[in-house]
Design a protein around this motif. Structure first.
Motif, PDB file in Angstrom:
ATOM      1  N   THR A   1       5.116  -1.154  25.331  1.00 11.01           N
ATOM      2  CA  THR A   1       4.422  -2.154  24.518  1.00 11.01           C
ATOM      3  C   THR A   1       3.742  -1.506  23.320  1.00 11.01           C
TER       4      THR A   1
ATOM      5  N   GLN B   1       4.941 -10.615  25.729  1.00 12.12           N
ATOM      6  CA  GLN B   1       5.173 -10.594  27.176  1.00 12.12           C
ATOM      7  C   GLN B   1       4.693 -11.871  27.850  1.00 12.12           C
TER       8      GLN B   1
ATOM      9  N   ASP C   1       9.092  -8.431  24.193  1.00 11.61           N
ATOM     10  CA  ASP C   1       8.399  -7.532  25.118  1.00 11.61           C
ATOM     11  C   ASP C   1       8.545  -8.079  26.531  1.00 11.61           C
ATOM     12  N   GLU C   2       9.341  -7.406  27.319  1.00 10.08           N
ATOM     13  CA  GLU C   2       9.586  -7.803  28.713  1.00 10.08           C
ATOM     14  C   GLU C   2       9.823  -9.302  28.866  1.00 10.08           C
TER      15      GLU C   2
HETATM   16 MG   LIG Z   1       4.235  -3.543  28.420  1.00 12.17          MG
END
Ligand SMILES: [Mg+2]
Ligand SMILES: Nc1ncnc2c1ncn2[C@@H]1O[C@H](COP(=O)(O)OP(=O)(O)O)[C@@H](O)[C@H]1O
Lengths: 246, 251
Positions: free
Chosen positions: B41, B85, B162-163
């Motif tokens: 991240t 995320q 992000d993820e």
């Molecule tokens: Mg992360």
């Protein structure tokens, strides 16, 4: 972090807030949203508190002036002075610091910890300006109106006591309220109100904007927003009073 | 294409990125993998200028992003879409308003044009009849899709996620993966995905970068990944029984 770094970071944030705004139409919409969200919903509590405190102030004045040689209209005069000079601008601002300050801090704090502020920044939008400026402007617009309402309803509260109890006469009270009116007292109250509105919006926004962590920290920011706003208002109240009235 | 030269980033004593050099290709899904806490991240946010790097350079198609001021970066930022995320949808706005948000900020389109574009993007991520709802009323997978719709609203050249699969069930995760890959091909975007989902690695990993202890430990495609003997890869990916078997079968 100590007071000095916080103060420094607070002013840096303000610098960002007042850098050139993004797009007028977007700010206009945000401004009205905030006026609605922060201001309109506060009228109820302001009216409620003002009527009751106004009534209490008048009753206290009546008991303090319990001398047959002093005429009853002094009750109106004294009540008007307390409400306009101190109760409406300062007390109501403190109440608004609690209600609006915690709202601003938790709103911005939540946006910080859920990466909504990052989402704004990544688009190239100045998030401090976009989120905070409309709130500051909204409070500068709405708080003076709330304070004027508070003055009217506070004085009205005192009138109610005169009208519905035997403590003093409502007619005498009103003649006191309208006697030798000093315009500058209203101006003084409004000047204080503008300062306090700015403090509530900016100090609370600061606490929210620099929140780190999660939901618990948002709660802490919100508490700190109220505490610091109150402290700054109290100190500023003294300074402004000395500057303006002496 | 995005190129990164020797970027460093510390938080106090915590030296998270210790000099990463790599590049991400256009029209491909580029994956950043690594253990949780390895700095994926931080790396992504550094590329986007959400963290200022301590040193190093970041090029968006030869434009040196790292040297630019906030205002100079704006032109590049308009070409970037980012899916955070936790989706990071604006919770006080409806789904439609979320997707319209960047359009209101950066275009002078009429509200009808913006609505049309928002509907197009929402349909593109297979969401219908949610326009008037609020983010809190949608499932995690739907929120992710709204976030993707918002990210592609401005037709970005660069897409960051992000993820995107975290917190999603395997089936929904695959739907999101496929969507990301389709969009990447369709719009020839440079897409960068942070993930530790090994299924994504095998499904859409065209250019995979493994981050370990602040450095790039390995780079290659998913096919190469199956045959490499790089110890960091075998340690990271093939600690799973399932992947050991896949590897055996493919060799
Ligand atoms: Mg992360
Ligand atoms: N804003 C921040 N301030 C300080 N340290 C941070 C911050 N963000 C991340 N870190 C640290 O950087 C390291 C990498 O975190 P992160 O990039 O979130 O890992 P990953 O995404 O790979 O799970 C962690 O040690 C984390 O504590």
């Amino acid at each position: 972090m100590n007071l000095l770094t916080h103060t420094g970071r607070y002013f840096l944030m303000l610098g960002k807030v007042f850098r050139k705004p993004e797009k007028f139409s977007v700010y206009r919409d945000m401004f009205f949203r905030e006026v609605d969200l922060l201001g309109i919903s506060s009228f109820g509590i302001v009216v409620f508190v003002s009527v009751f405190v106004g009534a209490a102030v008048a009753v206290q004045a009546a008991f303090n002036i319990d001398d047959p040689l002093i005429p009853d209209f002094y009750i109106g005069l004294a009540t008007r002075a307390s409400i306009i000079l101190e109760f409406a601008p300062t007390m109501i601002s403190l109440i608004l610091a609690g209600k609006i300050g915690s709202n601003i801090a938790s709103n911005i704090g939540t946006m910080r910890v859920t990466e909504q502020i990052d989402a704004i920044e990544v688009m190239g939008i100045n998030s401090a300006s976009y989120l905070i400026l409309p709130k500051i402007l909204a409070l500068l617009f709405i708080n003076p109106l709330l304070i004027i309402f508070s003055m009217l309803f506070g004085i009205f509260g005192g009138w109610l006591v005169g009208e519905f109890t035997p403590i003093y006469s409502a007619v005498d009270y009103l003649s006191g309220v309208t006697m030798e009116f000093e315009d500058f007292h209203i101006i003084y109250a409004l000047i204080k109100t503008y300062f306090f509105a700015f403090v509530i919006a900016s100090v609370s926004a600061y606490q929210g904007y620099y929140t780190k962590g999660g939901a618990i920290e948002v709660g802490k920011s919100s508490t700190r927003a109220v505490v610091y706003s109150i402290i700054v208002i109290i100190v500023l109240n003294y300074i402004l009073t000395q500057l303006l009235l002496s | 294409m995005i190129r990164v030269e020797d970027i460093h980033k510390s938080f106090g004593d915590n030296h998270v990125l210790k000099g990463i050099t790599t590049s991400f290709e256009q029209g491909k899904t580029n994956l950043i993998i690594g253990q949780s806490g390895s700095g994926k991240t931080v790396f992504m946010k550094s590329l986007l200028g959400l963290h200022e790097v301590d040193s190093g350079q970041i090029f968006f198609d030869d434009r040196d992003f790292s040297k630019m001021s906030f205002d100079e970066r704006k032109d590049i930022r308009k070409e970037i879409g980012m899916v955070f995320q936790g989706s990071a949808l604006f919770d006080s706005l409806t789904i439609e308003e979320n997707v319209i948000f960047p359009l209101s900020m950066f275009t002078n389109d009429t509200i009808e044009q913006k609505r049309e574009r928002a509907n197009f993007c929402l349909q593109r991520v297979n969401l219908e009849n949610v326009n008037e709802r609020y983010p809190a009323e949608l499932s995690g997978g739907m929120q992710k899709r709204v976030a993707i719709a918002r990210a592609i609203a401005m037709n970005p050249k660069y897409l960051f996620l992000d993820e995107p699969n975290s917190g999603l069930d395997p089936k929904t995760a695959i739907v999101i993966d496929n969507l990301v890959q389709e969009l990447t091909k369709e719009y020839q975007m440079t897409t960068i995905v942070n993930t530790h989902d090994m299924n994504s690695v095998m499904e859409i990993g065209e250019n995979i970068i493994l981050i370990k202890e602040g450095l790039k430990a390995w780079q290659g495609s998913n096919d190469e990944l199956l045959s490499t003997n790089n110890p960091d890869i075998t340690d990271f990916i093939f600690s799973s029984k399932l992947f050991q078997r896949i590897r055996k079968a493919s060799n």
